[in-house]
Structure formats: structure tokens, C-alpha cells
Design an enzyme around this catalytic site. Sequence first.
Site, mmCIF file in Angstrom:
data_model
loop_
_atom_site.group_PDB
_atom_site.id
_atom_site.type_symbol
_atom_site.label_atom_id
_atom_site.label_comp_id
_atom_site.label_asym_id
_atom_site.label_seq_id
_atom_site.Cartn_x
_atom_site.Cartn_y
_atom_site.Cartn_z
ATOM 1 N N HIS A 1 0.656 -1.186 -0.075
ATOM 2 C CA HIS A 1 -0.088 0.096 -0.265
ATOM 3 C C HIS A 1 0.889 1.239 0.096
ATOM 4 C CE1 HIS A 1 -3.629 -2.116 1.836
ATOM 5 N NE2 HIS A 1 -3.249 -2.680 0.410
ATOM 6 N N GLU B 1 0.764 4.002 1.813
ATOM 7 C CA GLU B 1 1.209 4.242 3.081
ATOM 8 C C GLU B 1 2.563 3.512 3.554
ATOM 9 O OE1 GLU B 1 -1.863 3.231 2.077
ATOM 10 O OE2 GLU B 1 -2.991 3.526 3.916
ATOM 11 N N CYS C 1 -6.502 1.356 5.406
ATOM 12 C CA CYS C 1 -6.934 -0.042 5.912
ATOM 13 C C CYS C 1 -6.642 -0.198 7.253
ATOM 14 C CB CYS C 1 -6.505 -1.270 4.886
ATOM 15 S SG CYS C 1 -4.906 -1.673 4.768
ATOM 16 N N CYS D 1 -2.778 -1.127 7.546
ATOM 17 C CA CYS D 1 -2.052 0.118 7.567
ATOM 18 C C CYS D 1 -1.972 1.024 8.569
ATOM 19 C CB CYS D 1 -2.204 0.771 6.224
ATOM 20 S SG CYS D 1 -1.645 0.332 4.469
#
Length: 160
Positions: free
Chosen positions: A75, A77, A103, A106
Site C-alpha cells: 500500500h 502508506e 486500511c 496500514c
Amino acid sequence: MERPEFDDIFMELAVNLAKRSHCIKRHVGAVLTKDTRIISIGYNGPPAGTHNCDTEYPEAGCPRDSKGGCSLAIHAEQNAILYAVKNKTDIEGATLYVTLSPCLACARIIYSAGIEKVIFLKSYAEYKGISNDEGVDFLRKFGVTVEKYEGEISHVTAMI
């Protein structure tokens, strides 16, 4: 000429970074900042040195994992945090700008990394069709400030 706010600059950069993603499902960008300085950037995609999903799997994207998620993508992040850590950058107390709210996985990483604030553009829950943003709820429960971006983005083109 009016000077833009830092929030607008950083979110516009996150939106533009999302365009670098090779994911055919969703483009997400992230900017990690500290004291009005950019300390790292990221966008979603497979680990460096593997392959690009839009090239390898242009029709349907990467194979899915057991929970239905992409089996290869990191992801945005995570990429921003990993790059900062890899380069020995102190991210304690940083602010993360991201085009899609984190999410849950994360969110746990964001909290563990000591990031103090997250500003997101769009809701992960709305994108996934679920009732609430679990990642946002987690971060707020444990004292991380989370805000939906309400500024004005004017120097970007449409996102996927």
C-alpha cells in the site's frame, strides 16, 4: 497570487503520485511530512524488482490472496513508511497525507511508526462498500489525529 496551504500542496502531490501506480484496480498516493517538509513519498504497487501488475496482468490485475486482496501490492502508506525507515529518516511525530483512508493493516503500521496525524482524501470504507473505516477507527482509538481532507485541489487531473 494566493499562496496555497501546505495541506493542499501535500494532498495534491499525493494525488499526483497515485498516477504512478501500476495497479489496475485502484491508484493510491501518500506523502509523509514533518515540520512542513516532505520526508518520504509512496504509491501502491508490487515490491521493487518484481513486476508491474498492469503489464503482467493487464486484464484482471494481480492474483488475489485468500481474503480477496491483491497478493503482490504494498500500500502507498506502507511504501512511504518503508522508504523513510530504509533511509533512516525519523518519522516519529510525522503527518501522513494519503488519497485513500488507511486500511486496518496500514493503520497498525502507522500507529506503530509513531505517526501523529493522518489526512485522507477518500474513504476506504466507501471504496470497499463496508460500513466503517476500520483503520480510521483504530487510529483514533489509540490517539492518532485523523482528518478527512476538506481543502481545495486544483493542480491535478482525474484519478482512477
